[in-house]
Scaffold this motif. Structure first.
Motif: not given
Length: 434
Positions: A335-349
């Motif tokens: 599966a694709s590896h190149g996503g996004i990681h948030l070390y602060e916050g949420t994707f909903k926000s």
């Protein structure tokens, strides 16, 4: 035919294939003169095991041929013999031993031929002056690409072409790469390009003083760019201080490209293929805004939600298409590896904020693994998106690696939420069924 208007002769040439042009030019002197511009493909390809820089130099010095070249791609990629050998053996272990041995033997012959040519030609940076003279003499040169990760179409061996798709099979002499890239930037000094692309750029080159100064001096021509596509490899960095200096240097180069409409920044850490690069957009851009930016791609980064929203919010007047994540360094079956990681916050926000801050946004695409920090909190989110379109927004077939066991999902409900609002599709959103 000598009495026909030049415009009509050009129309005739436009319907000819490349092989027919020399024959048509041999008919009359007038056809020979008009046909000069159709002798060469507008796209020039340079391979690092052929004397293509000499050929480009000769074309550039020819008064009637030099106007034909509009784009250049330089292939500098190499395969690691032992990694390629072990990978190909593992791929084909189920086929009969004799057939496998023959297949790999042909690939070995092709590999040896390429390596022999590469040693004979020598590294690109030794021809820096010839490359610069050639590029400076091409009046219609507008697009330039440097590739380390793709296999040239001229390589006919199928096994060799397949091996380039596997990131672990590619190798890079980083010191030589610094010099080769310096030679290319030197050659492009003063040329008004429309696009520039590098698919594996060692990020640490912007940390090293001599290379930083070289790029700051000769990348001034980036001011004419409308498209900049950089895939950066941070594997050569060691520690936060090294990363900060490299990001700072990269930012200075990015800020030279003041007229961009399309920007791609991807981070592919070859030393740790599934990791994300911790990036502060504040440190990278220091408040800089692209006043014409319509298309943005960010891939393989770990960042702060507010930092990401603030950067994209600065481009609210122009941003139309947004892609977050990508294929990364995934192997063909992964599966694709190149996503996004948030070390602060949420994707909903994040996605709610984008809906409010980017009123002109028309398309959104998500690909790869998206994950928030703090998996023990109720607000934790993690998604595994498979691609729906390519970077040109053309639909792509569903990849063979998509299956329910991997919980791979479509980004379409999230795109709809960002563009139109409604109920947030996150949380317990169902994985795609096979």
């Amino acid at each position: 035919m000598d009495n026909l208007p030049v415009e009509l002769l050009r129309l005739i040439y436009s319907y000819c294939d490349r092989e027919s042009v020399p024959n048509l030019r041999a008919v009359t002197p007038t056809l020979a003169s008009v046909g000069y511009e159709y002798l060469l493909s507008p796209h020039f390809t340079s391979l690092n095991w052929r004397n293509d820089i000499d050929r480009l130099h000769c074309i550039a010095l020819h008064e009637q041929l030099r106007g034909s070249i509009k784009s250049i791609t330089i292939f500098l990629g190499e395969l690691s013999y032992y990694d390629a050998w072990s990978t190909s053996w593992a791929q084909h272990f189920v086929i009969p031993a004799q057939e496998r041995s023959q297949m790999m033997g042909y690939a070995r012959m092709e590999f040896d031929k390429i390596e022999s040519g590469r040693k004979k030609v020598g590294p690109l940076h030794l021809r820096a002056e010839d490359l610069r003279e050639a590029c400076s003499a091409l009046p219609n040169l507008r697009d330039f690409e440097v590739s380390f990760a793709r296999c040239p179409a001229t390589v006919e061996n199928e096994l060799m072409r397949d091996l380039f798709v596997w990131p672990n099979c590619r190798k890079m002499d980083r010191q030589e790469t610094y010099q080769n890239l310096d030679a290319i930037i030197f050659a492009l000094h003063g040329i008004k390009l429309n696009s520039f692309k590098v698919d594996r750029l060692p990020l640490e080159i912007f940390r090293l003083s001599n290379h930083r100064i070289h790029w700051f001096t000769h990348a001034q021509s980036f001011s004419s760019l409308s498209s900049l596509n950089l895939t950066l490899d941070p594997s050569g960095l060691s520690g936060p201080t090294s990363a900060f200096r490299a990001v700072n240097g990269l930012g200075r180069v990015l800020q030279l490209a003041t007229n961009l409409t399309h920007l791609k920044l991807a981070f592919h850490p070859y030393a740790s293929e599934q990791s994300k690069f911790a990036l502060s957009l504040r440190e990278l851009f220091f408040g800089f805004t692209y006043t014409r930016l319509t298309d943005l791609i960010l891939e393989g980064v770990s960042c702060d939600e507010e930092d990401l929203k603030e950067f994209m919010g600065r481009h609210s007047d122009t941003l139309v298409r947004l892609r977050l994540g990508g294929r990364g360094l995934a192997k063909p079956f992964e599966a694709s590896h190149g996503g996004i990681h948030l070390y602060e916050g949420t994707f909903k926000s994040l996605f709610t904020g984008l809906r409010l801050r980017l009123p002109k946004l028309e398309r959104v695409h998500l690909e790869g693994i998206f994950e928030c920090e703090h998996p023990d909190l109720p607000s934790h989110e993690t998604y595994n998106f498979y691609p729906l379109t390519d970077e040109n927004w053309e639909p792509v077939p569903t990849p063979s690696w998509v299956r329910s066991s991997r919980k791979t999902i479509s980004c379409q409900p999230f795109e709809q939420y960002i563009l139109q609002g409604g109920v947030y599709p996150g949380g317990d959103y169902l994985a795609r069924d096979d």
